[in-house]
Design a protein around this motif. Structure first.
Motif, short mmCIF file in Angstrom:
data_model
loop_
_atom_site.label_atom_id
_atom_site.label_comp_id
_atom_site.label_asym_id
_atom_site.label_seq_id
_atom_site.Cartn_x
_atom_site.Cartn_y
_atom_site.Cartn_z
N VAL A 170 1.00 -1.28 0.05
CA VAL A 170 -0.26 0.05 0.13
C VAL A 170 0.73 1.30 0.12
CG1 VAL A 170 -1.85 1.49 1.39
CG2 VAL A 170 -1.99 -1.19 1.07
N GLY A 171 1.98 1.19 0.68
CA GLY A 171 2.94 2.33 0.85
C GLY A 171 3.47 2.60 -0.62
N LEU A 172 3.96 1.76 -1.19
CA LEU A 172 4.64 1.55 -2.65
C LEU A 172 3.27 2.32 -3.57
CD1 LEU A 172 6.97 -1.37 -2.58
CD2 LEU A 172 7.76 0.89 -3.02
N GLY A 173 2.21 1.41 -3.60
CA GLY A 173 1.20 1.84 -4.52
C GLY A 173 0.96 3.37 -4.19
N THR A 174 0.79 3.69 -2.97
CA THR A 174 0.22 5.14 -2.66
C THR A 174 1.08 6.08 -3.36
OG1 THR A 174 -0.83 4.59 -0.64
CG2 THR A 174 -0.36 6.94 -0.79
N VAL A 175 2.37 6.03 -3.22
CA VAL A 175 3.50 6.73 -3.98
C VAL A 175 3.25 6.79 -5.39
CG1 VAL A 175 5.73 6.92 -4.58
CG2 VAL A 175 5.16 6.55 -2.20
N LYS A 176 2.88 5.81 -5.92
CA LYS A 176 2.58 5.70 -7.41
C LYS A 176 1.39 6.33 -7.80
CE LYS A 176 3.38 2.32 -11.06
NZ LYS A 176 4.58 2.91 -11.56
N LEU A 177 0.60 6.50 -6.95
CA LEU A 177 -1.01 6.97 -7.36
C LEU A 177 -0.72 8.27 -6.95
CD1 LEU A 177 -3.34 4.55 -5.62
CD2 LEU A 177 -3.03 4.57 -8.07
N LEU A 178 0.26 8.94 -6.33
CA LEU A 178 0.47 10.19 -6.02
C LEU A 178 1.07 11.16 -6.96
CD1 LEU A 178 0.54 10.53 -2.15
CD2 LEU A 178 -1.30 11.15 -3.43
N PHE A 179 1.85 10.18 -7.86
CA PHE A 179 2.58 10.97 -8.73
C PHE A 179 2.08 10.85 -10.46
CE2 PHE A 179 5.70 10.91 -5.48
CZ PHE A 179 6.40 11.84 -5.61
N THR A 180 2.11 11.48 -11.15
CA THR A 180 1.58 11.45 -12.41
C THR A 180 2.92 10.46 -13.32
OG1 THR A 180 2.59 13.48 -13.19
CG2 THR A 180 0.41 13.51 -12.64
N ARG A 181 2.36 10.20 -14.56
CA ARG A 181 3.46 9.08 -15.21
C ARG A 181 4.57 9.92 -15.50
NH1 ARG A 181 1.73 4.94 -18.83
NH2 ARG A 181 0.09 3.88 -18.00
N ASP A 182 4.37 11.42 -15.75
CA ASP A 182 5.47 12.32 -16.06
C ASP A 182 6.28 12.71 -14.97
OD1 ASP A 182 3.54 13.88 -15.50
OD2 ASP A 182 3.95 15.19 -17.18
N HIS A 183 6.26 12.12 -13.79
CA HIS A 183 6.89 12.36 -12.53
C HIS A 183 6.51 13.86 -11.84
CE1 HIS A 183 9.42 8.95 -13.36
NE2 HIS A 183 9.28 9.21 -14.66
N ARG A 184 5.23 13.90 -11.76
CA ARG A 184 5.03 15.26 -11.14
C ARG A 184 3.86 14.83 -10.18
NH1 ARG A 184 1.12 17.68 -13.76
NH2 ARG A 184 0.89 16.22 -15.53
N LEU A 185 4.18 15.43 -8.82
CA LEU A 185 3.21 15.30 -7.66
C LEU A 185 2.17 16.08 -7.46
CD1 LEU A 185 3.46 14.01 -4.68
CD2 LEU A 185 4.43 16.28 -3.86
N ILE A 186 0.91 15.08 -7.56
CA ILE A 186 -0.43 15.78 -7.75
C ILE A 186 -0.68 16.46 -6.53
CG2 ILE A 186 -1.09 13.55 -8.76
CD1 ILE A 186 -2.75 12.95 -6.44
N ARG A 187 -1.59 17.44 -6.57
CA ARG A 187 -1.98 18.54 -5.52
C ARG A 187 -2.26 17.70 -4.44
NH1 ARG A 187 -2.39 21.48 -10.21
NH2 ARG A 187 -1.36 23.53 -10.09
N LEU A 188 -2.05 18.11 -3.49
CA LEU A 188 -2.44 17.48 -2.24
C LEU A 188 -3.02 18.27 -1.13
CD1 LEU A 188 0.38 14.75 -1.44
CD2 LEU A 188 -1.88 14.39 -2.06
N VAL A 189 -4.31 18.57 -0.99
CA VAL A 189 -4.96 19.64 -0.22
C VAL A 189 -4.88 18.98 1.18
CG1 VAL A 189 -7.07 21.05 0.06
CG2 VAL A 189 -6.28 20.30 -2.08
N ARG A 190 -4.59 19.91 2.20
CA ARG A 190 -4.79 19.45 3.67
C ARG A 190 -6.26 19.43 3.99
NH1 ARG A 190 -0.98 20.02 7.78
NH2 ARG A 190 0.54 21.06 6.26
N GLN A 191 -6.60 18.27 4.65
CA GLN A 191 -8.09 17.91 4.84
C GLN A 191 -8.38 18.73 6.23
OE1 GLN A 191 -9.75 15.55 3.18
NE2 GLN A 191 -8.13 15.85 1.82
N ALA A 192 -9.41 19.26 6.30
CA ALA A 192 -10.07 19.76 7.37
C ALA A 192 -10.09 19.03 8.53
CB ALA A 192 -11.60 20.40 7.09
N GLU A 193 -9.66 19.50 9.76
CA GLU A 193 -9.67 18.65 11.25
C GLU A 193 -11.22 18.47 11.53
OE1 GLU A 193 -7.32 20.37 14.39
OE2 GLU A 193 -5.81 21.32 12.87
N SER A 194 -11.32 17.23 11.81
CA SER A 194 -12.64 16.65 12.27
C SER A 194 -12.88 16.92 13.70
CB SER A 194 -12.79 15.38 11.88
OG SER A 194 -11.77 14.44 12.53
#
Lengths: 260, 247
Positions: free
Chosen positions: A236-260
């Motif tokens: 899951v760790g390796l897969g998460t990294v793969k899913l958070l980057f595009t195929r051309d090696h860019r980190l996708i936008r990660l928005v901070r989640q609101a505190e619950s």
């Protein structure tokens, strides 16, 4: 062994929950609602589960019911990861794949090699141990990967700008996340027998099985839980990294989640 | 958009060309529509108010961002068809805040050039204006100016053909800031073209050969520094009147 839980016993067990709620209120931690909700929800869930288990564990019922129970467990665990880590696209399928693979291997070894005889009474709790421990650890791993990459975005992008592929640029942050996720299971494994006696082993000894045999069975279960947790966390760790980057090696936008 | 200079000559002499480039995030337009060429020599300063899309513009050039529409070319080749890892080694980038990884200075240089020798480390540090005593310094002991120079040295270690700098002096005092400007001018004179974001008009006037003024995601001016004063854009004139000038 017979155990009866009286209303008084149930009330007494809630004393610590009430204490935790009071502490949270006193220190303004604002988790009183969460504690009360989780305690209430757990009771309702367990009562429902208990009623369902009476049906499923009946030897007269088909094994398909037990397998269906395991399938629901796997789906619920994957859904929990998706709910807790909503930033990662397709993480439901990643987690489900990891859990199914880990459960198949663990169950295959336990029942294929005859450590336990295959019936609903053994399948459901053993699968629950694998999936439950794996779910807790993978949620931690995936959350930490997201938080590390989001908070250290400038470092990650500095690495990408030097021509590092995304898998290499994310490696230090992935390693930190995996360590955090695995430490509790590793510590539990190290402390087994010293700090606490595992439930399965204790149950077998109380049921009159030789302690040595109970220990052997426990070792097999413990290794499978450790292996299952380590494998699912890594996948899951390796897969998460793969899913958070595009195929051309860019980190996708990660928005901070609101505190619950 | 107002421009100056002969567009055919500029295209021939350009390192990047933008054609109808638009960047949108969650349906909101951040940049564009931009068309123009970045010259393959000298320093192209990108200036504009905060939030005008300067950093997005720079990040497009090494594919940390991709355009929603339009095309960017690097040395005549469509950027989207190039290997992004090879491109990023050729198009080096220095960020606003010096980002160093744990360890020593040479450890950091080795991230850009695995297996880098001590001699080569000394050479790139010298190009960034740092002496050989820095090679084994722990990065935690560096000042802001020194850290930014190490970042520049690290980028140089990858032997880039062009360098992108995102407000590299914004966190520095006057002394290190002017020294870093001199370093930029020197690098450009030695043949490495720079694209340098600045919000400081004084700095722009000191270092730039060409200027792009971005306002609200639009290039209000794209041309030689000398032509800026005669720009007929009201928004450019307002920006030049109201812009900050640090010494």
């Amino acid at each position: 062994m017979q155990a009866e839980v009286s209303g008084l016993g149930l009330g007494a067990s809630l004393f610590f929950v009430a204490l935790a709620i009071a502490l949270s209120y006193w220190r303004r931690l604002r988790i009183e609602g969460t504690i009360a909700w989780s305690a209430g929800r757990a009771m309702v869930q367990l009562l429902l589960v208990g009623a369902a288990l009476v049906l499923v564990l009946d030897p007269a019922r088909p094994m398909a019911l037990a397998w269906a129970w395991v399938a629901v467990m796997l789906l619920f665990a994957a859904f929990t990861v998706r709910r807790r880590v909503p930033e990662v696209p397709k993480i439901f399928w990643l987690a489900l794949l990891a859990y199914v693979a880990a459960a198949a291997i663990s169950i295959g070894i336990l029942f294929g090699l005859g450590v336990f005889s295959l019936d609903a009474r053994t399948l459901i709790p053993l699968a629950g141990m694998m999936v439950g421990n794996s779910m807790t650890a993978t949620v931690v791993a995936a959350r930490r990967v997201v938080e590390e990459l989001r908070d250290k975005r400038d470092e990650v992008e500095a690495r990408l700008s030097l021509g590092q592929p995304s898998s290499v640029a994310a490696r230090p942050y992935l390693a930190a996340a995996l360590r955090t996720a695995l430490i509790p299971q590793i510590e539990t494994t190290k402390a087994v027998g010293v700090v606490f006696l595992p439930g399965a082993m204790t149950g077998m000894i109380l049921a009159g099985v030789s302690p040595l045999l109970a220990v052997k069975v426990q070792i097999v279960v413990m290794y499978l839980v450790l292996g299952s947790v380590a494998t699912t966390v890594t996948v899951v760790g390796l897969g998460t990294v793969k899913l958070l980057f595009t195929r051309d090696h860019r980190l996708i936008r990660l928005v901070r989640q609101a505190e619950s | 958009m107002s421009t100056s200079g002969n567009s055919k000559d500029r295209a021939k002499d350009s390192i990047f060309e933008l054609d109808g480039v638009v960047v949108e995030v969650d349906g909101r337009k951040i940049l564009g529509e931009l068309s123009g060429a970045v010259r393959a020599s000298g320093i192209t300063a990108v200036a504009g108010p905060s939030g005008s899309g300067k950093s997005t513009f720079l990040r497009l050039l090494n594919r940390l961002e991709v355009p929603t529409r339009g095309q960017i070319s690097y040395r005549g080749a469509d950027l989207s068809t190039l290997d992004p890892l090879a491109l990023r080694r050729e198009v080096g980038m220095v960020f606003q805040r010096p980002v160093l990884f744990g360890g020593t200075v040479i450890d950091n240089l080795a991230v850009a050039a695995p297996g880098l020798s001590a001699d080569r480390a000394i050479e790139v540090l010298a190009r960034a204006g740092l002496g050989d005593e820095y090679v084994d310094r722990e990065v935690d002991s560096l000042s802001g100016g020194e850290a930014q120079r190490v970042c520049i040295a690290r980028t140089l270690a990858a032997e880039p053909s062009v360098m992108l700098l995102d407000e590299p002096t914004s966190a520095l005092d006057a002394g290190p800031r002017l020294a870093l400007e001199d370093l930029g001018v020197e690098l450009a004179a030695l043949g490495t073209p720079l694209v340098w974001i600045t919000h400081d008009l004084g700095q722009m006037e000191r270092i730039a050969t060409d200027v792009i003024i971005l306002i609200g995601g639009q290039a209000e001016y794209w041309g030689e520094l000398g032509g800026l004063v005669s720009s007929d854009s009201k928004r450019v004139r307002e920006f030049l009147r109201g812009g900050t000038r640090a010494s």
